[in-house]
Design a protein around this motif. Structure first.
Motif, short mmCIF file in Angstrom:
data_model
loop_
_atom_site.label_atom_id
_atom_site.label_comp_id
_atom_site.label_asym_id
_atom_site.label_seq_id
_atom_site.Cartn_x
_atom_site.Cartn_y
_atom_site.Cartn_z
N GLY A 80 -1.62 -3.39 -5.45
CA GLY A 80 -0.92 -2.26 -4.85
C GLY A 80 0.32 -1.95 -5.65
N GLU A 81 1.23 -1.18 -5.08
CA GLU A 81 2.46 -0.82 -5.78
C GLU A 81 3.48 -1.95 -5.67
OE1 GLU A 81 5.73 2.82 -6.12
OE2 GLU A 81 4.41 2.70 -4.37
N ASP A 133 0.88 -1.16 0.00
CA ASP A 133 0.00 0.00 0.00
C ASP A 133 0.92 1.22 0.00
OD1 ASP A 133 -1.38 2.32 1.05
OD2 ASP A 133 -3.05 0.97 1.51
N LEU A 161 0.69 -5.81 1.34
CA LEU A 161 -0.68 -6.26 1.11
C LEU A 161 -0.70 -7.78 0.95
CD1 LEU A 161 -1.86 -3.50 -1.40
CD2 LEU A 161 -2.47 -3.71 1.02
#
Length: 574
Positions: free
Chosen positions: A398-399, A385, A392
């Motif tokens: 997410g990234e 996140d 996550l």
């Protein structure tokens, strides 16, 4: 002990001086002129260039490399490494007719890198002389035609004092979402990533022997990380043979790529997704009859979104020429990690996950998410996140964050960007991580890339990936060119952010413009529940792209707002 790629080159030149390192197809055709350089000759050229640089006190400085496609670039690049000079691969100017955008980029790189010397071919250095009035950045910079450096100069080469942390070269990022930044790739980064490429792509001694040391065929530009780290430098790392030719010759006749693979029978060859699409367009029955692609074991696909439909159609079409679906090899990487982060398993078909939802393409091969494989040994990939900087769970998007010895040192002379990108800390994990700016998720340890963090469209509180919108638009009408569509959002001042789609179409499709508009709008409404603010059809080759072929959505958005897009039938205004 191998500390640098120069050590590998020296060993190969000693053990197999007559083995061909690189074969260059001058016209792009297998039956045309072919230039070859052996390991013995390559080592002499590298040491000669290195000695020339050392004698002029340039060790530790930056050298801009401006070469047309060919083998001379390789000797100069390795010569920089052998001299302790930081190489800066760049796009060469093409005289007075050169592309303005390429010239602007070259000027920016020369200034940012603070280059003290420019190495190039005779025509390139000559072109720089003509451009000198327009390039004050050239004042005081030494320019040399490396072809004029005699082999005898190699005798005065001195081994530089380098270690794993010494910067080998600056790989300038393509600038898909920002101005190009120089990634500092160290000798340690480079060797580690060559190890990962070797492991992930199955370049074992047995495989190399089975293919008679013919490992690569490549037309990829050498100033980009995929073309440089993969086909060019993995060749030196392993002491194998690569067949190279010009990107322009591929674009002129895409079948040249497949013909070279058929002729030289390499284990590995690849390109971004658009190249596979171009080959499909030229897949005539006659071409299929002439090809034998059965030796092609790793057909890597990366640097831009990998389309499931492209993989399916390529395997189906070229299966008639011996191509096997298991050779399809989606992968993921970026310059900040030297190159490779994840790759598939050799001899295993790619993983496709059917898309969720009720849109017209849900559950089809066209909309499937494509797995980009797993990280190699020693490399860690997590999904985070980006706001909370927390890991996550599997399956959540997410990234993409990366850690390992392949992660570069940082950005050249940009401490703030280095701290923001390369020094991320993750709760519950030791060490620092590279924030890639890419979005994705993990499933069963495999990475699925979904988009760019900064390109994300947030409309009515919902996240939309531009790649999804672009694919839906391209599938809406056959006149839209694959990989040549940009989706972004614009605030109209009343209803908030609304999507805009800019798409390249053939000029002869102008008569169908209204129909194309309607079908694109309908497709995005049905697949994504979005009311499109505008659909703009533009001429082929006019959407801004990076040097590696990635869509520049910000630049396209700026051109849309400025009314400077090359619109079919006339200019547009927001």
């Amino acid at each position: 002990m191998v500390r640098t790629l120069v050590d590998s080159l020296t060993a190969h030149a000693s053990q197999q001086p007559d083995r061909i390192a690189y074969r260059y197809l001058v016209t792009g055709d297998c039956d045309g002129e072919v230039q070859e350089v052996t390991y013995g000759r390559l080592a002499r050229r590298a040491r000669a260039v290195a000695a020339w640089l050392q004698e002029r006190g340039l060790a530790g400085s930056r050298a801009m490399l401006l070469y047309p496609p060919g083998v001379e670039f390789v000797g100069a690049f390795l010569g920089c490494l052998a001299a302790g000079v930081v190489a800066v691969p760049g796009v060469p100017p093409q005289g007075r007719s050169q592309n303005h955008r390429a010239l602007t980029r070259m000027k920016r790189l020369i200034a940012d890198a603070d280059a003290r010397v420019i190495l190039g071919g005779r025509e390139v250095i000559g072109a720089l002389e003509e451009l000198e009035r327009d390039l004050p950045e050239l004042d005081g910079i030494v320019r040399v035609v490396t072809e004029d450096i005699p082999d005898d100069a190699a005798g005065s080469w001195r081994e530089p004092g380098l270690d794993a942390d010494s910067v080998a070269f600056l790989q300038y990022t393509s600038g898909s979402t920002s101005a190009p930044r120089g990634v500092m790739v160290t000798h340690g980064n480079l060797l580690d990533n060559e190890r990962l490429v070797t492991e992930r792509m199955g370049h074992t001694p047995d495989v190399i022997a089975e293919h008679g040391h013919e490992l690569f065929v490549s037309w990829l530009p050498v100033y980009h990380d995929m073309g440089l780290i993969g086909p060019v430098l993995n060749t030196v790392h392993l002491g194998v043979t690569a067949t190279l030719f010009s990107p322009l010759h591929f674009l002129q006749r895409p079948e040249r790529w497949l013909t070279a693979v058929s002729r030289y029978r390499p284990h590995t060859s690849g390109a971004p997704n658009f190249a596979y699409e171009l080959c499909l367009r030229h897949a005539t029955p006659d071409l299929l009859d002439r090809l034998d692609l059965s030796s092609w074991k790793v057909a890597f696909n990366g640097a831009e979104p990998v389309r499931a439909a492209t993989l399916r159609r390529f395997a189906e079409t070229f299966g008639a020429a011996g191509f096997r679906r298991e050779a399809l090899y989606p992968c993921y990487g970026l310059a900040e990690a030297t190159l490779m982060v994840t790759g598939g398993s050799v001899h295993t078909p790619p993983t496709l996950l059917e898309a969720d939802g009720d849109g017209p393409h849900a559950g089809t091969a066209d909309a499937a998410a494509v797995g980009c494989g797993r990280p190699g040994p020693g490399l860690t990939v997590v999904i985070a996140d980006p706001e909370r900087q927390e890991e996550l769970p599997e399956g959540e998007t997410g990234e993409i964050w990366v850690a390992g010895a392949s992660v570069a040192k940082g950005y050249w002379r940009n401490a703030l960007a280095t701290r923001e990108t390369f020094r991320a800390v993750l709760a519950g994990r030791e060490g620092r991580f590279l924030r890639t700016g890419d979005l994705g998720f993990l499933r069963d340890g495999e990475l699925f890339v979904t988009g760019r963090l900064k390109d994300l469209l947030v409309i009515d509180g919902r996240n939309h990936y531009p790649q999804d919108l672009e694919l839906s638009a391209e599938l809406a009408h056959p006149a839209l060119r694959p990989g040549c569509t940009a989706a972004f959002s614009v605030d109209d001042g009343t209803d908030g952010e609304r999507p805009v789609v800019v798409a390249e179409v053939a000029p002869d499709a102008a008569g169908e413009a209204e129909k194309i508009h309607d079908q694109v709008r309908s497709a995005l409404a049905e697949a994504h529940g979005l009311a499109v603010r505008d659909v703009v059809l533009v001429h082929p080759g006019t959407i801004p792209k990076t040097s590696s072929g990635k869509i520049q959505r910000r630049a396209t958005r700026a051109a849309y707002l400025d009314g400077t897009l090359a619109v079919l039938g006339g200019p547009t205004a927001p």
